[in-house]
Design an enzyme around this catalytic site. Sequence first.
Site: not given
Length: 366
Positions: A196, A229
Amino acid sequence: MEFPQPSLLLSFSSKHKNKTPKNMTTPRHIVAIPGDGIGPEVMRATQRVLEAAGAPIVWHEHHAGVAALADGDVVLPDSTTAAIREHKIALKSPCTTPVGKGFSSVNVQLRKALDLYAAVRPVRSLPGVKTRFENIDLVIIRENTEGLYSGVENVVTEGTVMSMKVATEKACSRISEWAFDYARKRDRKKVTVFHKANIMKLTDGLFIRESAKAAKGYADVAYEEVIIDAGCMKMVQDPTQFDMLLLENLYGDVVSDLCAGLVGGLGVVPGANIGNSDAVFEAVHGSAPDIAGKDIANPLALIMSAVMMLNYLADTEGLEIMREAAEKIKTAYNSALEAGEKTRDLGGELGTTAFTDALCNRITSA
Ligand code: ATP
């Protein structure tokens, strides 16, 4: 306290406990941590299966978690860590760390104390275990020592608390090198980093910088970076597009359970925590207190972790007898599952003991 348990050397009479009879392979001394919840049940099952397969092991039982507290000790007694340092190898069942009582996690403490920086979790489709996808064959490599598990949490002001995510060049670099080295040795084709770094520019940024650097030394292994994600979405759409995953600590924890769900659940995903001198083999699942003591837990994840341990001993110490035992166990559980001999979590009807009996029968009658 050390309790040598030569339970796998049944031909020893008690007075010959510490001697190896002629014509018998020297046993390997291994630490066993029975743990809490379903831990003792799955440990007993695993030791029975190893015994049936003829793995020459002398167990040294040590406690951690609630079992250690019950002995009047701390959650991770020094004697447990010292025994692993001495014997270099442990088979560990899940341990419970009491929540909200100021205890820091047994697993986190153990991994830090022994610097077991690489968690390896193979996730594979199994015969006879029907899931949405077939032919899943993934290996998850999780950094085990830092990230949000660094244990730095504090109250900033009343009503505001903070947890610190730590990334060091040293840890990011060594886990990346370790992952690519593993990929090359096991003939894996691709390492994918879930990250991320678009949000955590410094910490995850460092992680992908070091993994990209390591990738340059392994032209034979493909490398890709995927934002976590999107990676999770891709994983549940088609897990066969991934080969090896490399993740920092917390992402590794979460994605391991997600991947376990793709192959039948937590009852079938083994693991190893490996450092430069010691290795601790344990299932991905926790102590599952909801099913403890009911003889319904699936012991397969710890049995598969023990198979990883046997192969590790064969690879690192040349103990071919351990590889032979590992093969017998794998053949037994694959054929048992295929024949519908399964525990309830996999849609079968067998309890822990009955499933273990079935495996032992298959091994000894092969
Ligand atoms: P911990 O806090 O120790 O992680 P937990 O109950 O939160 O424990 P797990 O132990 O990983 O988490 O278990 C989650 C659920 O998965 C359990 O409630 C249990 O029903 C199931 N489960 C986990 N391991 C097994 C197993 N070996 N066999 C059958 N079911 C399992």
